[in-house]
Write an enzyme that holds these catalytic residues in place. Structure first.
Site, mmCIF file in Angstrom:
data_model
loop_
_atom_site.group_PDB
_atom_site.id
_atom_site.type_symbol
_atom_site.label_atom_id
_atom_site.label_comp_id
_atom_site.label_asym_id
_atom_site.label_seq_id
_atom_site.Cartn_x
_atom_site.Cartn_y
_atom_site.Cartn_z
ATOM 1 N N MET A 1 0.765 -19.291 19.938
ATOM 2 C CA MET A 1 1.513 -20.509 20.238
ATOM 3 C C MET A 1 0.781 -21.821 19.933
ATOM 4 O O MET A 1 1.270 -22.882 20.320
ATOM 5 C CB MET A 1 1.932 -20.508 21.716
ATOM 6 C CG MET A 1 2.817 -19.342 22.112
ATOM 7 S SD MET A 1 3.391 -19.429 23.831
ATOM 8 C CE MET A 1 4.570 -20.780 23.725
ATOM 9 N N ASP A 42 -0.986 -7.255 22.554
ATOM 10 C CA ASP A 42 0.234 -6.460 22.740
ATOM 11 C C ASP A 42 0.947 -6.327 21.401
ATOM 12 O O ASP A 42 0.716 -7.124 20.486
ATOM 13 C CB ASP A 42 1.162 -7.107 23.777
ATOM 14 C CG ASP A 42 1.602 -8.499 23.364
ATOM 15 O OD1 ASP A 42 2.745 -8.640 22.915
ATOM 16 O OD2 ASP A 42 0.801 -9.449 23.485
#
Length: 239
Positions: free
Chosen positions: A181, A205
């Protein structure tokens, strides 16, 4: 001189700053990897520290979540505290089958759905890329440490909870290694103010398979990433 977001003085920060999103992770890095550590910022709980690594002065500070937050801190570090290089160290999610949990990803370029760089660049596309020398040094440091780092494009998303999962198909098609991000914003700030930047992430992940690393696995891989970042700084000093 202190800014609205950083209560430090000129000289408190090194010319190179490692920046995780989480300020507590910044504290962990400082306490685990640096010597002669002192706290140099605590405004809004965004902890910053300066110490030495193998005798080299280095700082570490959190940047928060998302491009708006990291852009504030990186801009002020560069323009008000003389920082020349920013290394973001964080986590990312994988979208490709060949990118696995715990892989280390070096973000050579950063695509984004944010408009911040278009605002900077007269509404044109801006190629948000890392500094080549920093990329090269990170790759060399990873090899020396026996870490098989991936190098390529990443994607900086404005939304953590996306309403359009089909975008992951597009990312996979275009070879995106990981989703995070901040990188595109940091690269844009560095370009605007004449600094250099790099993002190194660990895959925490997998967005496709829903696999996630355990806390212990994240810590081990995270430490590999930090060692790569720190050793790359030393390599850069030899140039």
């Amino acid at each position: 001189m202190a800014t609205p977001h950083i209560n430090a003085e000129m000289g408190d920060f090194a010319d190179v700053v490692l920046m995780p999103g989480d300020p507590l992770r910044a504290k962990h890095i400082a306490e685990t990897f640096l010597e002669d550590v002192r706290e140099v910022n605590n405004v809004r709980g965004m902890l910053g520290f300066t110490g030495t690594y193998k005798g080299r002065k280095i700082s570490v500070m959190g940047h928060g979540m998302g491009i708006p937050s990291c852009s504030i801190y990186t801009k002020e570090l560069i323009t008000d505290f003389g920082v020349k290089k920013i290394i973001r160290v964080g986590s990312c999610g994988a979208v490709r089958e060949d990118v696995k949990l715990r892989d280390v990803v070096i973000g050579m370029g950063a695509c984004t759905d944010s408009k911040v760089n278009r605002l900077r660049f007269k509404d044109h596309d801006f190629a948000a890329i890392a500094d080549f020398g920093m990329v090269r040094n990170a790759v060399d440091a990873a090899k020396a440490l026996g870490v098989d780092a991936r190098v390529g494009n990443i994607f900086s998303a404005d939304l953590f909870y996306t309403p359009d999962p089909s975008m992951f198909d597009v990312m996979e098609k275009y070879g995106i290694l990981g989703v995070e991000m901040e990188a595109a914003g940091i690269y844009g700030v560095a370009a605007e103010f004449g600094a250099k930047a790099l993002t190194i992430c660990t895959v925490s992940d997998h967005i496709r398979t829903h696999e996630q690393t355990t806390a212990a696995e994240r810590q081990t891989t995270f430490n590999d990433m930090i060692k790569i970042a720190l050793e790359s700084v030393l390599l850069g000093d030899k140039e």
